[in-house]
Design an enzyme around this catalytic site. Structure first.
Site, PDB file in Angstrom:
ATOM      1  N   ASP A  84     -17.916  69.476  19.929  1.00  0.00           N
ATOM      2  CA  ASP A  84     -18.489  68.317  20.597  1.00  0.00           C
ATOM      3  C   ASP A  84     -18.478  68.624  22.100  1.00  0.00           C
ATOM      4  OD1 ASP A  84     -19.492  65.852  21.116  1.00  0.00           O
ATOM      5  OD2 ASP A  84     -17.662  64.741  20.630  1.00  0.00           O
TER       6      ASP A  84
ATOM      7  N   CYS B 268      -1.876  57.095  -5.803  1.00  0.00           N
ATOM      8  CA  CYS B 268      -2.573  58.365  -5.593  1.00  0.00           C
ATOM      9  C   CYS B 268      -1.781  59.447  -6.308  1.00  0.00           C
ATOM     10  CB  CYS B 268      -2.639  58.635  -4.092  1.00  0.00           C
ATOM     11  SG  CYS B 268      -3.220  60.285  -3.651  1.00  0.00           S
TER      12      CYS B 268
ATOM     13  N   CYS C 238       1.915  62.361  -2.739  1.00  0.00           N
ATOM     14  CA  CYS C 238       2.256  61.121  -3.433  1.00  0.00           C
ATOM     15  C   CYS C 238       2.999  61.364  -4.740  1.00  0.00           C
ATOM     16  CB  CYS C 238       1.005  60.284  -3.663  1.00  0.00           C
ATOM     17  SG  CYS C 238       0.232  59.840  -2.096  1.00  0.00           S
TER      18      CYS C 238
HETATM   19 ZN   LIG Z   1      -1.719  60.905  -1.953  1.00  0.00          ZN
END
Ligand SMILES: [Zn+2]
Length: 493
Positions: free
Chosen positions: A93, A279, A284
């Site tokens: 950018d 998740c 997780c």
């Molecule tokens: Zn996760």
């Protein structure tokens, strides 16, 4: 055909494409996510982004590199790829964001493009003017003119085989976005970011995002790779792809992690509020929310950033599969249920069903009618248009049930909500094989009645009758008066 971009598959406005980035000697499959890397601090290292998350491309800010002495020297000496240790493609950018935030920057388009080239960027960006939403038309026009001058300057800078972005501005004026798209498309620049949509997304104005992008897309050619600049929340990727955006960048994965925020495809949670982790990513499955909260700040930020990235990349893969399967709009409908403002976004997308219809495949695997918005999908728009071209006999019975009055008419056609009437020979072809709930809704009936109206109006010489199952009065009002109608349910009672 634009040399750097090839479209392989489409669904609604969405597509799977291949963006060839010659300077990196890499082909990026789109839709693609570009994680944003701050050259001064990386939460997840670029090497890990490539190896663990499969990132093929990332984006970093050349203005920050330019403005930080030691980083600049290293970038100039070793190149960005070595500096960041990233094997894929690197987009840079220009500092336009800083310009929008702080009002000025001390670099010109020539200087920053040459600098991007010198440090080995694969896709560079000129300094455009990111005009915010809702400004006066005069200001939007004046700033757009400056952006367009910068694009013309960018064309003249010798950037070798570096691809160059041509940002599309125009504030919240869809017609200016369309002009900007047309102008950008006529340059020999390569990739087309739709700019300055971040303030809209921050205010949950997904309906305006859709109108702005639809405007830009009308101006850009169908073969232009489009970047929805600054859209990093996975909740809105499906909508963005359905509009025809190919590239997304995410700073959100890291910024949200810094604030203990946990991304999901249907919104954001604060880690503090989570008793369970919805998740199955490596983070997780390894930690419970309590264990995450107990980590020291740096470690917790890294783990949350990793989760946020897993969710984000998984959504991109899910979207690609949906395009392959032909159920991208079903996925958009699902995501639209996450928040009322997302539903506004989806409803606005359907305002542009005509535009989506042009790239929507004629045949797909399945059409699931899953909400009353389904009645406005591009497939329905196309069928209605087709009704005006079908040849009809002198007399025609349109019926939801059996052709009970078939003898009195030359032919009998089926009527199915939301499509309306069609010859029986077409009943095995997409989208008329749709799965529709038995408990149909008002929107589907209205769409079916609208189809009948179009068929009848296109054929003033033909005699029509309609057999339906309990259509309400206001739906029947859509059907032209000269069509004789019978309610089977009333007959059965
Ligand atoms: Zn996760």
């Amino acid at each position: 055909m634009r040399e750097c971009f090839e479209i392989r598959d489409t669904d609604a406005g969405g597509r799977i494409g291949r963006l060839t980035v010659p300077r990196a000697d890499v082909t990026v499959e789109t839709p693609a996510l570009l994680p944003v890397i701050n050259p001064n601090l990386d939460t997840i290292s670029p090497r890990r982004l490539a190896e663990e998350f499969g990132a093929e491309i990332l984006i970093t800010n050349s203005y920050i590199v330019y403005g930080t002495d030691d980083v600049r020297e290293r970038a100039l000496a070793d190149g960005l790829h070595d500096l960041l240790d990233f094997p894929g493609a690197i987009m840079t950018d220009s500092g336009s964001f800083q310009l929008a935030e702080y009002g000025e920057i001390d670099v010109t388009t020539e200087e920053i493009l040459e600098f991007q080239y010198e440090i080995g960027s694969d896709i560079g960006t000129p300094v455009d003017i990111p005009t915010p939403p809702d400004v006066s038309r005069e200001r939007a026009e004046a700033e757009l003119e400056t952006t367009q001058e910068r694009l013309e300057i960018a064309e003249t800078v010798d950037t070798g085989d570096m691809l160059v972005n041509a940002p599309v501005q125009g504030s919240t004026y869809p017609d200016l976005r369309e002009d900007a798209g047309r102008h950008a498309d006529a340059t020999d620049l390569d990739v087309f970011p739709v700019g300055a949509v971040v303030p809209l997304m921050n205010d949950y104005r997904y309906d305006d995002v859709v109108d702005v992008v639809a405007g830009a897309k009308r101006g850009l050619g169908a073969d232009a790779p489009v970047h929805l600049f600054g859209a990093g929340h996975p909740m809105m990727f499906a909508l963005g792809v359905a509009m025809g955006c190919d590239l997304f960048d995410s700073a959100a994965y890291a910024l949200y992690a810094r604030d203990d925020r946990y991304l999901t495809v249907s919104g954001t949670h604060h880690l503090e509020d989570l008793d369970y982790l919805p998740c199955s990513c490596p983070v997780c499955t390894e930690y419970s929310p309590e264990e995450l909260r107990a980590l020291d700040d740096e470690r917790r930020e890294e783990e949350l950033a990793a989760h946020n990235l897993h969710v984000t990349f998984a959504e991109i893969r899910r979207i690609k599969q949906a395009i392959r399967t032909g159920n991208l709009l079903e996925l958009v409908e699902e995501r639209a249920r996450a928040h009322p403002t997302m539903l506004d976004g989806y409803r606005t997308l359907l305002d542009h069903a005509d535009q989506l219809e042009r790239t929507d495949p004629v045949s797909k695997g399945s059409f699931f009618y899953v909400s009353n918005e389904s009645a406005r999908r591009p497939e329905v728009v196309r069928h209605h248009r087709r009704l005006e071209r079908l040849s009809v006999p002198d007399s025609l019975f349109l019926t939801e049930g059996k052709p009970t009055r078939g003898d009195e008419f030359d032919e009998s056609w089926r009527v199915e909500a939301p499509f309306g009437p069609f010859p029986r020979a077409l009943s095995k072809s997409y989208p008329l094989t749709a799965e529709v709930p038995d408990r149909t809704d008002h929107a589907a009936l209205r769409a079916a009645a609208d189809g009948i109206r179009r068929l009848v109006e296109a054929n003033p010489e033909t005699e029509f009758a309609l057999g339906h199952r309990g259509w309400p009065e206001d739906v029947l009002e859509t059907v032209p008066e000269r069509v004789d109608s019978i309610d089977f349910e009333a007959d059965e009672e």
